[in-house]
Every structure is written in structure tokens, then in C-alpha cells.
Design a protein around this motif. Structure first.
Motif, PDB file in Angstrom:
ATOM      1  N   LEU A  47       3.159 -27.875  40.921  1.00 10.08           N
ATOM      2  CA  LEU A  47       3.518 -26.757  40.049  1.00 10.08           C
ATOM      3  C   LEU A  47       4.624 -27.170  39.068  1.00 10.08           C
ATOM      4  N   ALA A  48       5.604 -27.928  39.550  1.00 13.47           N
ATOM      5  CA  ALA A  48       6.690 -28.387  38.681  1.00 13.47           C
ATOM      6  C   ALA A  48       6.176 -29.351  37.609  1.00 13.47           C
ATOM      7  N   ALA A  49       5.248 -30.209  37.974  1.00 14.77           N
ATOM      8  CA  ALA A  49       4.689 -31.149  36.999  1.00 14.77           C
ATOM      9  C   ALA A  49       3.913 -30.407  35.920  1.00 14.77           C
ATOM     10  N   GLY A  50       3.245 -29.317  36.293  1.00 12.86           N
ATOM     11  CA  GLY A  50       2.541 -28.517  35.294  1.00 12.86           C
ATOM     12  C   GLY A  50       3.484 -27.959  34.246  1.00 12.86           C
ATOM     13  N   VAL A  51       4.624 -27.448  34.700  1.00 14.89           N
ATOM     14  CA  VAL A  51       5.633 -26.948  33.759  1.00 14.89           C
ATOM     15  C   VAL A  51       6.121 -28.076  32.853  1.00 14.89           C
ATOM     16  N   ARG A  52       6.309 -29.242  33.428  1.00 12.39           N
ATOM     17  CA  ARG A  52       6.847 -30.360  32.650  1.00 12.39           C
ATOM     18  C   ARG A  52       5.868 -30.846  31.584  1.00 12.39           C
ATOM     19  N   VAL A  53       4.585 -31.001  31.915  1.00 14.14           N
ATOM     20  CA  VAL A  53       3.651 -31.527  30.909  1.00 14.14           C
ATOM     21  C   VAL A  53       3.503 -30.570  29.739  1.00 14.14           C
ATOM     22  N   VAL A  54       3.584 -29.270  30.016  1.00 19.41           N
ATOM     23  CA  VAL A  54       3.545 -28.299  28.921  1.00 19.41           C
ATOM     24  C   VAL A  54       4.829 -28.405  28.102  1.00 19.41           C
ATOM     25  N   GLY A  55       5.964 -28.511  28.766  1.00 15.72           N
ATOM     26  CA  GLY A  55       7.235 -28.648  28.061  1.00 15.72           C
ATOM     27  C   GLY A  55       7.301 -29.893  27.199  1.00 15.72           C
ATOM     28  N   GLU A  56       6.610 -30.946  27.619  1.00 12.83           N
ATOM     29  CA  GLU A  56       6.591 -32.200  26.855  1.00 12.83           C
ATOM     30  C   GLU A  56       5.568 -32.160  25.715  1.00 12.83           C
ATOM     31  N   GLY A  57       4.837 -31.069  25.594  1.00 11.80           N
ATOM     32  CA  GLY A  57       3.844 -30.954  24.531  1.00 11.80           C
ATOM     33  C   GLY A  57       2.566 -31.724  24.776  1.00 11.80           C
ATOM     34  N   LEU A  58       2.286 -32.019  26.040  1.00 13.28           N
ATOM     35  CA  LEU A  58       1.119 -32.845  26.370  1.00 13.28           C
ATOM     36  C   LEU A  58      -0.126 -32.036  26.691  1.00 13.28           C
ATOM     37  N   SER A  59       0.027 -30.721  26.906  1.00 12.26           N
ATOM     38  CA  SER A  59      -1.089 -29.931  27.434  1.00 12.26           C
ATOM     39  C   SER A  59      -1.232 -28.620  26.669  1.00 12.26           C
ATOM     40  N   VAL A  73      -4.549 -35.467  30.315  1.00 12.11           N
ATOM     41  CA  VAL A  73      -4.132 -34.564  29.245  1.00 12.11           C
ATOM     42  C   VAL A  73      -4.865 -34.876  27.945  1.00 12.11           C
ATOM     43  N   HIS A  74      -4.819 -33.883  27.050  1.00 12.25           N
ATOM     44  CA  HIS A  74      -5.420 -34.003  25.726  1.00 12.25           C
ATOM     45  C   HIS A  74      -4.305 -33.979  24.678  1.00 12.25           C
ATOM     46  N   SER A  75      -3.267 -34.761  24.879  1.00 10.73           N
ATOM     47  CA  SER A  75      -2.144 -34.760  23.949  1.00 10.73           C
ATOM     48  C   SER A  75      -2.589 -35.326  22.591  1.00 10.73           C
ATOM     49  N   PRO A  76      -2.024 -34.824  21.486  1.00 13.57           N
ATOM     50  CA  PRO A  76      -2.592 -35.099  20.162  1.00 13.57           C
ATOM     51  C   PRO A  76      -2.738 -36.570  19.792  1.00 13.57           C
ATOM     52  N   SER A  77      -1.705 -37.358  20.015  1.00 17.22           N
ATOM     53  CA  SER A  77      -1.777 -38.753  19.572  1.00 17.22           C
ATOM     54  C   SER A  77      -2.729 -39.572  20.421  1.00 17.22           C
ATOM     55  N   THR A  78      -2.768 -39.307  21.735  1.00 17.16           N
ATOM     56  CA  THR A  78      -3.713 -40.059  22.562  1.00 17.16           C
ATOM     57  C   THR A  78      -5.153 -39.691  22.207  1.00 17.16           C
ATOM     58  N   VAL A  79      -5.395 -38.420  21.912  1.00 17.41           N
ATOM     59  CA  VAL A  79      -6.746 -38.034  21.484  1.00 17.41           C
ATOM     60  C   VAL A  79      -7.098 -38.738  20.175  1.00 17.41           C
ATOM     61  N   ALA A  80      -6.153 -38.766  19.235  1.00 15.12           N
ATOM     62  CA  ALA A  80      -6.422 -39.408  17.949  1.00 15.12           C
ATOM     63  C   ALA A  80      -6.757 -40.887  18.119  1.00 15.12           C
ATOM     64  N   VAL A  81      -5.984 -41.604  18.937  1.00 16.20           N
ATOM     65  CA  VAL A  81      -6.253 -43.034  19.143  1.00 16.20           C
ATOM     66  C   VAL A  81      -7.565 -43.234  19.902  1.00 16.20           C
ATOM     67  N   SER A  82      -7.923 -42.283  20.758  1.00 14.63           N
ATOM     68  CA  SER A  82      -9.196 -42.399  21.484  1.00 14.63           C
ATOM     69  C   SER A  82     -10.399 -42.253  20.559  1.00 14.63           C
ATOM     70  N   CYS A  83     -10.154 -41.788  19.317  1.00 15.13           N
ATOM     71  CA  CYS A  83     -11.228 -41.665  18.329  1.00 15.13           C
ATOM     72  C   CYS A  83     -11.319 -42.892  17.419  1.00 15.13           C
ATOM     73  N   LEU A  84     -10.415 -43.859  17.605  1.00 16.65           N
ATOM     74  CA  LEU A  84     -10.406 -45.073  16.795  1.00 16.65           C
ATOM     75  C   LEU A  84     -11.034 -46.237  17.557  1.00 16.65           C
ATOM     76  N   ARG A  85     -11.337 -47.300  16.822  1.00 17.38           N
ATOM     77  CA  ARG A  85     -11.778 -48.523  17.488  1.00 17.38           C
ATOM     78  C   ARG A  85     -10.634 -49.075  18.326  1.00 17.38           C
ATOM     79  N   PRO A  86     -10.906 -49.557  19.535  1.00 15.10           N
ATOM     80  CA  PRO A  86      -9.810 -50.053  20.388  1.00 15.10           C
ATOM     81  C   PRO A  86      -9.186 -51.317  19.817  1.00 15.10           C
ATOM     82  N   TRP A  87      -7.916 -51.499  20.111  1.00 10.35           N
ATOM     83  CA  TRP A  87      -7.206 -52.707  19.671  1.00 10.35           C
ATOM     84  C   TRP A  87      -7.818 -53.951  20.296  1.00 10.35           C
ATOM     85  N   SER A  88      -8.208 -53.896  21.561  1.00 11.07           N
ATOM     86  CA  SER A  88      -8.839 -55.019  22.250  1.00 11.07           C
ATOM     87  C   SER A  88      -9.699 -54.468  23.376  1.00 11.07           C
ATOM     88  N   ASP A  89     -10.421 -55.368  24.054  1.00  9.01           N
ATOM     89  CA  ASP A  89     -11.234 -54.935  25.193  1.00  9.01           C
ATOM     90  C   ASP A  89     -10.372 -54.364  26.313  1.00  9.01           C
TER      91      ASP A  89
END
Length: 220
Positions: free
Chosen positions: A8-20, A90-106
Motif C-alpha cells: 500500500l505504501a509503495a502504491g502511494v509512492r509511485v503515484v507521488g513520483e509521477g510514475l502511475s 508502470v506506464h511512466s511517460p518517458s519509459t513509454v516513449a522510449v519503448s516506442c523507439l528502436r532499442p539502443w542495442s539488443d
């Protein structure tokens, strides 16, 4: 603090960090031979005890709320390595954006631009696209040939593991920052850490980088 209180505490934290944003994302913690997992459609920052599902280590629903449809990701991380005791998706904005790009390496979708990414997260491979809730997401993660404690899901988000929930959330925060820096420097003449620096950091901090795992070995 009990495993449920940690969740429950981790849920509060991920929202507070803007990750969720909204009701996106899900969290779990391993408690003995059980997995406590956020229920489906739950806003993590307001999660209540009755909104937590209890699964066994094979993913069978034992009691509590209906589990998040992403439960295969959580089970896969616990099956990959018994040292993993907590998982954050999580679906945090920057990780989602990078997941839509070609990967840096395998072995890592995210380039080694800062020592903190290498130290705290390590290589982060990009897993193939599958629809949310597809059991194949768990299979892809479980059978990924690279050593990892984080991965990006194509056009979807991130999933990370740790020995405890605070560690997994810390890694989610660091990965979001690494992805933000990746986007800010995309297309520029940026400098990545050189191979010697990466090797030294990975060795000092026991972080996976450029290393493969052994597939086909029994998993506990």
C-alpha cells in the motif's frame, strides 16, 4: 511493516513520483509462497487492503480482489530469480516513449548515458509487443536471454524487480529519468559512457550489463 502495508505504501509512492497516471500500473510483493498483487483497475495511490489479490507462485488466484491482468509479468520475474521479492510495472511517460523507439542495442533499449542508470538499473532489454494482459508477456520476460532486473515492453511501459519494494520503486524512478535523458539527447552528438567505465560500474555495483543468462535451467 507487513508485506501488505509495504504494498500500500509503495502504491502511494509511485503515484507521488509521477510514475502511475490514472489507474495504470501494478505492484506486487512476494510474501513466502504467496504473491500480493494490486487488483485490476485500482488507483495505486488509493489502494485499500480489499483491493489486493493473493496468488500462488504459479499465478493461481487464491483469494482477495481480481488480480491485475498483468499478473504474468509479476509471476515471470519471481520465477526467473528467487532473489526478486517485489515487482513494479508502470506506464511512466518517458519509459513509454522510449519503448516506442528502436532499442539502443539488443541487450538494452536504453543507452548508458549516466553512471546511475548502469549502477541502479542495469541493462534494460526491449521485449516484443504484445497486447496488455497477454500471457506471452510473462513468457517473454521469463525466457529473455539477458540478465536483467528491468525491461521495457514495446509500446507499453516498463517492468522492474528488486529484493524489496523500495528498491524496485527506486529503480523505476531511475529508469524513468534515464529514459527522459535519452529523449532529451536523441539526435544530438551525445557521449555515452565508454566500455571500461561501464564494466567498472557494473562490477562494483553487481549490476547486469552485456551479460547473458542461462536458459533452460530449473527455476524455483
Amino acid at each position: 511493516m507487513s508485506a501488505l502495508e509495504d504494498l500500500l505504501a509503495a502504491g502511494v509512492r509511485v503515484v507521488g513520483e509521477g510514475l502511475s497516471p490514472g489507474t495504470s500500473g501494478n505492484l506486487s510483493v512476494r510474501d513466502g509462497d504467496r504473491i500480493l498483487l494490486s487488483g485490476t483497475g485500482v488507483s495505486l495511490g488509493r489502494m485499500r487492503p480489499e483491493q489486493v489479490a493473493v496468488l500462488d507462485l504459479q499465478g493461481r488466484h487464491l483469494e482477495g480482489a481480481k488480480p491485475s491482468k498483468e499478473w504474468p509479468l509479476h509471476v515471470a520475474f519471481y520465477q526467473r530469480d528467487p532473489g526478486h521479492r517485489a515487482v513494479v510495472h508502470v506506464h511512466s511517460p518517458s519509459t513509454v516513449a522510449v519503448s516506442c523507439l528502436r532499442p539502443w542495442s539488443d541487450h538494452s533499449a536504453v543507452p548508458p548515458l549516466t553512471p546511475y542508470f548502469v549502477m541502479r538499473v542495469g541493462q534494460t532489454p526491449l521485449l516484443p509487443y504484445r497486447p496488455p494482459g497477454d500471457p506471452g508477456l510473462g513468457e517473454d520476460l521469463r525466457d529473455c536471454p539477458w540478465e536483467l532486473r528491468a525491461a521495457l515492453l514495446s509500446n507499453h511501459g516498463s517492468v522492474l524487480a528488486g529484493a524489496k519494494l523500495d528498491e524496485a520503486v527506486d529503480r523505476a524512478v531511475e529508469l524513468e529519468e534515464a529514459c527522459r535523458i535519452t529523449l532529451l539527447t536523441d539526435g544530438l552528438a551525445r557521449r555515452e559512457l565508454d566500455a571500461d567505465a561501464i564494466t567498472a560500474l557494473a562490477r562494483q555495483w553487481s549490476s547486469p550489463w552485456g551479460t547473458r543468462t542461462t536458459l533452460g535451467t530449473p527455476r524455483r
